[in-house]
Design an enzyme around this catalytic site. Sequence first.
Site, PDB file in Angstrom:
ATOM      1  N   PRO A 129      19.210 -14.347 -23.301  1.00  0.00           N
ATOM      2  CG  PRO A 129      16.942 -13.913 -23.044  1.00  0.00           C
ATOM      3  CD  PRO A 129      18.125 -14.529 -22.343  1.00  0.00           C
ATOM      4  NE  ARG A 168      17.436   0.008 -21.742  1.00  0.00           N
ATOM      5  CZ  ARG A 168      17.684  -1.169 -22.321  1.00  0.00           C
ATOM      6  NH1 ARG A 168      18.500  -2.047 -21.744  1.00  0.00           N
ATOM      7  NH2 ARG A 168      17.116  -1.478 -23.462  1.00  0.00           N
ATOM      8  CG  HIS A 183      21.078  -6.078 -15.631  1.00  0.00           C
ATOM      9  ND1 HIS A 183      20.439  -6.983 -16.439  1.00  0.00           N
ATOM     10  CD2 HIS A 183      20.653  -6.329 -14.366  1.00  0.00           C
ATOM     11  CE1 HIS A 183      19.645  -7.741 -15.722  1.00  0.00           C
ATOM     12  NE2 HIS A 183      19.761  -7.368 -14.449  1.00  0.00           N
ATOM     13  CG  ASN A 232      23.150  -9.654 -18.780  1.00  0.00           C
ATOM     14  OD1 ASN A 232      21.926  -9.616 -18.634  1.00  0.00           O
ATOM     15  ND2 ASN A 232      23.814  -8.740 -19.453  1.00  0.00           N
TER      16      ASN A 232
HETATM   17  C1  DQA Z   1      20.192  -6.338 -20.019  1.00  0.00           C
HETATM   18  C2  DQA Z   1      18.977  -5.466 -19.655  1.00  0.00           C
HETATM   19  C3  DQA Z   1      17.696  -6.197 -19.951  1.00  0.00           C
HETATM   20  O1  DQA Z   1      16.584  -5.382 -19.607  1.00  0.00           O
HETATM   21  C4  DQA Z   1      17.611  -6.533 -21.420  1.00  0.00           C
HETATM   22  O2  DQA Z   1      16.434  -7.274 -21.696  1.00  0.00           O
HETATM   23  C5  DQA Z   1      18.812  -7.247 -21.915  1.00  0.00           C
HETATM   24  C6  DQA Z   1      20.127  -6.806 -21.465  1.00  0.00           C
HETATM   25  C7  DQA Z   1      21.523  -5.571 -19.841  1.00  0.00           C
HETATM   26  O3  DQA Z   1      22.548  -6.237 -19.800  1.00  0.00           O
HETATM   27  O4  DQA Z   1      21.530  -4.337 -19.788  1.00  0.00           O
HETATM   28  O5  DQA Z   1      18.725  -8.148 -22.747  1.00  0.00           O
HETATM   29  O6  DQA Z   1      20.226  -7.455 -19.158  1.00  0.00           O
END
Ligand code: DQA
Length: 139
Positions: free
Chosen positions: A10, A105, A98, A72
Amino acid sequence: MKRIQIINGPNLNLLGKREPSVYGNQTFEAYFEILKQLFPTFDLHYFQSNTEGEIIDKLHQTGFEFDGIVLNAGAYTHTSVAIADAIRSITTPVIEVHISNVFKRESFRHHSYLSEVCKGCIIGFGMDSYRLAIESFTV
Ligand code: DQA
């Protein structure tokens, strides 16, 4: 030729526009063209969905046929027992990716339901995380 499926979850359809200070300025479509040039000996496929069930369906479709999956799962990483169970159910190795370093974060991003069922995790290298994950299938 090894077949590799990239699955983005998403909000990753908005790469390039979405929070560029976190995710950069590049669209995934543009980056995918670069990946194809970098790995001419791999048959690379790309799928994106904002829907949990569609991600699970894609894992089922490719998870017995492909040589590797780079996933991802976006925010579903932190919430989805169902995606973790799908990864458990298939035979193709899955690499969790990621773009951002989730450990720098918010604390809700520090837990992944997926890491323990994935072959490995590549976290925090920007878009290059995908290249590094695909690289792992060259050995
Ligand atoms: C993410 C990190 C996730 O926490 C976030 O919700 C994303 C992107 C990343 O690629 O850094 O949608 O997966």
